[in-house]
Write a protein that holds these residues in place. Structure first.
Motif, PDB file in Angstrom:
ATOM      1  N   GLY A 107     -40.106  24.521  -1.831  1.00  0.00           N
ATOM      2  CA  GLY A 107     -41.056  24.896  -0.964  1.00  0.00           C
ATOM      3  C   GLY A 107     -42.036  23.930  -0.345  1.00  0.00           C
ATOM      4  O   GLY A 107     -42.713  24.135   0.655  1.00  0.00           O
ATOM      5  N   ARG A 108     -41.911  22.730  -0.809  1.00  0.00           N
ATOM      6  CA  ARG A 108     -42.783  21.629  -0.176  1.00  0.00           C
ATOM      7  C   ARG A 108     -41.843  20.806   0.846  1.00  0.00           C
ATOM      8  O   ARG A 108     -41.231  19.915   0.304  1.00  0.00           O
ATOM      9  N   ARG A 109     -41.729  21.292   1.817  1.00  0.00           N
ATOM     10  CA  ARG A 109     -40.814  20.882   2.869  1.00  0.00           C
ATOM     11  C   ARG A 109     -40.951  19.385   3.317  1.00  0.00           C
ATOM     12  O   ARG A 109     -40.166  18.677   3.550  1.00  0.00           O
ATOM     13  N   ALA A 110     -42.407  19.017   3.196  1.00  0.00           N
ATOM     14  CA  ALA A 110     -42.619  17.613   3.711  1.00  0.00           C
ATOM     15  C   ALA A 110     -42.076  16.785   2.770  1.00  0.00           C
ATOM     16  O   ALA A 110     -41.562  15.716   3.304  1.00  0.00           O
ATOM     17  N   LEU A 111     -42.197  17.172   1.306  1.00  0.00           N
ATOM     18  CA  LEU A 111     -41.859  16.185   0.401  1.00  0.00           C
ATOM     19  C   LEU A 111     -40.288  16.161   0.152  1.00  0.00           C
ATOM     20  O   LEU A 111     -39.553  15.126   0.163  1.00  0.00           O
TER      21      LEU A 111
ATOM     22  N   ARG B 288     -54.185   1.959   6.683  1.00  0.00           N
ATOM     23  CA  ARG B 288     -55.004   2.689   7.823  1.00  0.00           C
ATOM     24  C   ARG B 288     -54.134   3.480   8.817  1.00  0.00           C
ATOM     25  O   ARG B 288     -54.596   4.432   9.440  1.00  0.00           O
ATOM     26  N   VAL B 289     -52.843   3.725   8.345  1.00  0.00           N
ATOM     27  CA  VAL B 289     -51.900   4.551   9.174  1.00  0.00           C
ATOM     28  C   VAL B 289     -52.037   6.071   8.526  1.00  0.00           C
ATOM     29  O   VAL B 289     -51.878   6.328   6.994  1.00  0.00           O
ATOM     30  N   ARG B 290     -52.458   7.116   9.284  1.00  0.00           N
ATOM     31  CA  ARG B 290     -52.741   8.401   8.621  1.00  0.00           C
ATOM     32  C   ARG B 290     -51.408   9.251   8.811  1.00  0.00           C
ATOM     33  O   ARG B 290     -51.196  10.013   8.061  1.00  0.00           O
ATOM     34  N   ARG B 291     -50.571   8.930   9.863  1.00  0.00           N
ATOM     35  CA  ARG B 291     -49.542   9.924  10.310  1.00  0.00           C
ATOM     36  C   ARG B 291     -48.351   9.397   9.531  1.00  0.00           C
ATOM     37  O   ARG B 291     -47.353   8.635  10.196  1.00  0.00           O
ATOM     38  N   GLN B 292     -48.537   9.238   8.092  1.00  0.00           N
ATOM     39  CA  GLN B 292     -47.395   8.535   7.188  1.00  0.00           C
ATOM     40  C   GLN B 292     -45.843   9.157   7.624  1.00  0.00           C
ATOM     41  O   GLN B 292     -44.795   8.450   7.526  1.00  0.00           O
ATOM     42  N   GLY B 293     -45.858  10.413   7.756  1.00  0.00           N
ATOM     43  CA  GLY B 293     -44.505  10.953   8.146  1.00  0.00           C
ATOM     44  C   GLY B 293     -43.870  10.561   9.399  1.00  0.00           C
ATOM     45  O   GLY B 293     -42.556  10.271   9.305  1.00  0.00           O
ATOM     46  N   ARG B 294     -44.651  10.584  10.075  1.00  0.00           N
ATOM     47  CA  ARG B 294     -44.191  10.078  11.575  1.00  0.00           C
ATOM     48  C   ARG B 294     -43.604   8.667  11.523  1.00  0.00           C
ATOM     49  O   ARG B 294     -42.637   8.116  12.059  1.00  0.00           O
ATOM     50  N   ALA B 295     -44.317   7.791  10.613  1.00  0.00           N
ATOM     51  CA  ALA B 295     -44.143   6.592  10.684  1.00  0.00           C
ATOM     52  C   ALA B 295     -42.723   6.123   9.763  1.00  0.00           C
ATOM     53  O   ALA B 295     -41.938   5.375   9.946  1.00  0.00           O
ATOM     54  N   VAL B 296     -42.453   7.052   8.803  1.00  0.00           N
ATOM     55  CA  VAL B 296     -41.311   7.050   8.215  1.00  0.00           C
ATOM     56  C   VAL B 296     -40.062   7.349   9.129  1.00  0.00           C
ATOM     57  O   VAL B 296     -39.050   6.461   8.935  1.00  0.00           O
ATOM     58  N   LEU B 297     -40.309   8.328   9.907  1.00  0.00           N
ATOM     59  CA  LEU B 297     -39.292   8.522  10.790  1.00  0.00           C
ATOM     60  C   LEU B 297     -38.934   7.180  11.769  1.00  0.00           C
ATOM     61  O   LEU B 297     -37.706   7.133  12.148  1.00  0.00           O
ATOM     62  N   ILE B 298     -39.874   6.726  12.433  1.00  0.00           N
ATOM     63  CA  ILE B 298     -39.706   5.573  13.252  1.00  0.00           C
ATOM     64  C   ILE B 298     -39.010   4.498  12.419  1.00  0.00           C
ATOM     65  O   ILE B 298     -38.168   4.029  13.098  1.00  0.00           O
ATOM     66  N   ALA B 299     -39.511   4.307  11.367  1.00  0.00           N
ATOM     67  CA  ALA B 299     -38.983   3.236  10.649  1.00  0.00           C
ATOM     68  C   ALA B 299     -37.437   3.348  10.296  1.00  0.00           C
ATOM     69  O   ALA B 299     -36.642   2.466  10.405  1.00  0.00           O
ATOM     70  N   VAL B 300     -37.173   4.502   9.795  1.00  0.00           N
ATOM     71  CA  VAL B 300     -35.697   4.763   9.571  1.00  0.00           C
ATOM     72  C   VAL B 300     -34.783   4.715  10.956  1.00  0.00           C
ATOM     73  O   VAL B 300     -33.561   4.159  10.773  1.00  0.00           O
TER      74      VAL B 300
ATOM     75  N   ARG C 118     -35.157  19.590  12.458  1.00  0.00           N
ATOM     76  CA  ARG C 118     -35.251  20.798  11.493  1.00  0.00           C
ATOM     77  C   ARG C 118     -36.242  20.712  10.270  1.00  0.00           C
ATOM     78  O   ARG C 118     -36.351  21.668   9.691  1.00  0.00           O
ATOM     79  N   ILE C 119     -36.955  19.613  10.033  1.00  0.00           N
ATOM     80  CA  ILE C 119     -38.156  19.510   8.975  1.00  0.00           C
ATOM     81  C   ILE C 119     -39.360  19.041   9.614  1.00  0.00           C
ATOM     82  O   ILE C 119     -39.652  17.808   9.357  1.00  0.00           O
ATOM     83  N   PRO C 120     -39.744  19.747  10.627  1.00  0.00           N
ATOM     84  CA  PRO C 120     -41.043  19.104  11.267  1.00  0.00           C
ATOM     85  C   PRO C 120     -42.329  18.698  10.453  1.00  0.00           C
ATOM     86  O   PRO C 120     -43.163  18.110  10.934  1.00  0.00           O
ATOM     87  N   GLU C 121     -42.417  19.540   9.300  1.00  0.00           N
ATOM     88  CA  GLU C 121     -43.450  19.279   8.416  1.00  0.00           C
ATOM     89  C   GLU C 121     -43.469  17.755   8.126  1.00  0.00           C
ATOM     90  O   GLU C 121     -44.675  17.473   7.908  1.00  0.00           O
ATOM     91  N   LEU C 122     -42.571  17.020   7.864  1.00  0.00           N
ATOM     92  CA  LEU C 122     -42.520  15.650   7.556  1.00  0.00           C
ATOM     93  C   LEU C 122     -43.405  14.848   8.790  1.00  0.00           C
ATOM     94  O   LEU C 122     -43.891  13.923   8.339  1.00  0.00           O
ATOM     95  N   ASP C 123     -42.894  15.109  10.155  1.00  0.00           N
ATOM     96  CA  ASP C 123     -43.605  14.472  11.040  1.00  0.00           C
ATOM     97  C   ASP C 123     -45.172  14.763  10.906  1.00  0.00           C
ATOM     98  O   ASP C 123     -46.070  13.932  11.413  1.00  0.00           O
TER      99      ASP C 123
END
Length: 422
Positions: free
Chosen positions: A223-227, A285-297, A399-404
């Motif tokens: 149920g924790r889709r971001a994780l 200092r980065v707060r949008r960690q999820g978006r940063a993960v997507l960009i890095a990958v 498909r998992i916008p919660e991560l972003d």
């Protein structure tokens, strides 16, 4: 001066906590020896078989013990003293390296110990790794968790540069048995450093190890889709975009080198990641960690794709270094998301799932890369894997916008939970 201090990695966790310093040093020794074996084993398999598929199967052999021990090990980490667990896990892994050394000393080394002993070591790493991850938030301040994650990546990448480079030289100038003996020594030192730490009992909310404890950890994740996305995006990068099983074939074939060239290919991603980690002072200092993960990958996948098209060794190493830098930023952000969204009593079990993903993904990637290379050649395997990684990132973002949308602001507290004596 202020700009430079914001750019460079923050060493506050090392400065403030003696216990974290012991953990850090022990992990450094273990990582160096492990990375020597990470190169020596596939190189020895390739020289015995001349098959990239056989090299890829080394990772596949390690996958079962890794996944099984991750589930069981995470529950154990949350139920027993974590310091004791680290001591015995390191000693056991050292004995397995000694077994590899004995096999290499025989006139005709057998293939099966290279699969079986490294598989057992992978299983133990699924216990040792979560124990180390779970204690970090106990040893450093909450607002320093990102800094500690960056320091861990620096350590990891130093090992991934120095270990493979040293492995190529050790094998070329000495022997495989010498490489494995060094790994035995580093694990012994790591165990001694862990024994110098204070007791690290399980955190609040911990339960007795067992099936119910394992299920509790899995239920937390449900149920924790971001994780979930945090795990899936790394699997995507490693399964499709990890070309390391092809380094022996590329180094001795396309690039016309020997063990030293193979070692350089293994070291190049670590070199880039080390530079990235050293310049990771801005990550807190980065707060949008999820978006940063997507960009890095996405950057990782693009660099691997172009690497597959390169026929000049210096360019190939630069591209691998770019991929490594992207991977280290992804790792820091993913680790921060995990550490700051999971309660202490469950952190061992969720860290075990994290270790299973981080360690299991590359092993699946070894099998995938080796299998495709057996059908269409190593360069096609690299390029197709990099492109598949890019497609995967796009699908995960969709498909998992919660991560972003993940955004975490670590709370600043007055001081560390426990100040250590110098």
């Amino acid at each position: 001066m202020r700009t430079r201090s914001r750019l460079l990695a923050d060493i506050t966790p090392l400065r403030e906590s003696r216990q974290y310093r012991l953990l850090f040093l022990g992990e450094g020794f273990a990582l160096f020896g492990t990375q020597i074996t990470v190169v020596a084993v596939p190189l020895q398999v390739y020289l015995l078989t001349h098959s990239s598929l056989a090299v890829g199967l080394v990772g596949l052999a390690q996958l079962g013990p890794l996944l099984l021990c991750s589930l069981v090990g995470g529950a154990i980490v949350d139920a027993v003293d974590r310091r004791t667990l680290m001591i015995w896990a390191q000693l056991a892994r050292g004995l397995l390296s000694a077994g590899l050394a004995l096999n290499a000393l025989t006139p005709h080394p057998s293939l099966w110990p290279l699969y079986m002993l490294t598989a057992a070591s992978a299983g133990l790493s699924a216990v040792d790794g979560p124990a180390r991850m779970a204690v970090v938030p106990v040893l450093v301040r909450r607002d320093q968790v990102s800094a500690a994650a960056a320091l861990h990546q620096i350590l990891n990448q130093v090992g991934q540069v120095a270990g493979p480079a040293a492995a190529g030289l050790i094998v070329a100038k000495a022997s495989f048995s010498t490489a494995y003996a060094i790994d035995f020594g580093t694990f012994t030192i790591a165990s001694l450093l862990a024994s110098a730490m204070r007791r690290l009992p399980p955190g609040e909310g911990a339960t007795r190890a067992g099936a119910a404890s394992i299920w509790e950890g899995l239920r937390f994740l449900r149920g924790r889709r971001a994780l979930q996305g945090n795990f899936v995006v790394d699997l995507n990068a490693m399964v499709f975009g990890m070309p390391r099983a092809l380094f022996p074939a590329l180094g001795t074939g396309l690039f016309g080198g020997g063990p030293a060239t193979v070692g350089l290919l293994y070291a190049a991603p670590g070199a880039g990641a080390l530079i990235g980690a050293l310049l990771a002072g801005w990550v807190g200092r980065v707060r949008r960690q999820g978006r940063a993960v997507l960009i890095a990958v996405a950057v990782w996948g693009a660099a691997i794709t172009v690497f597959g098209l390169a026929a000049w060794l210096p360019l190939a190493m630069v591209l691998l270094a770019v991929a490594g830098a992207a991977d280290v930023f992804s790792a820091v952000f993913r680790n921060t998301i995990l550490q700051l969204t999971v309660p202490d009593g469950l952190r061992g079990r969720l860290s075990a799932i994290h270790i299973a993903v981080v360690s299991g993904g590359p092993r699946l990637g070894d099998a995938e890369a080796g299998g495709v290379a057996a059908l269409a050649g190593p360069q096609f395997s690299v390029v197709s894997g990099g492109l598949a990684c890019l497609v995967g990132v796009a699908l995960i973002a969709w498909r998992i916008p919660e991560l972003d949308r993940v955004a975490i602001a670590p709370a600043v507290v007055p001081g560390p939970p426990e100040r250590d004596a110098a």
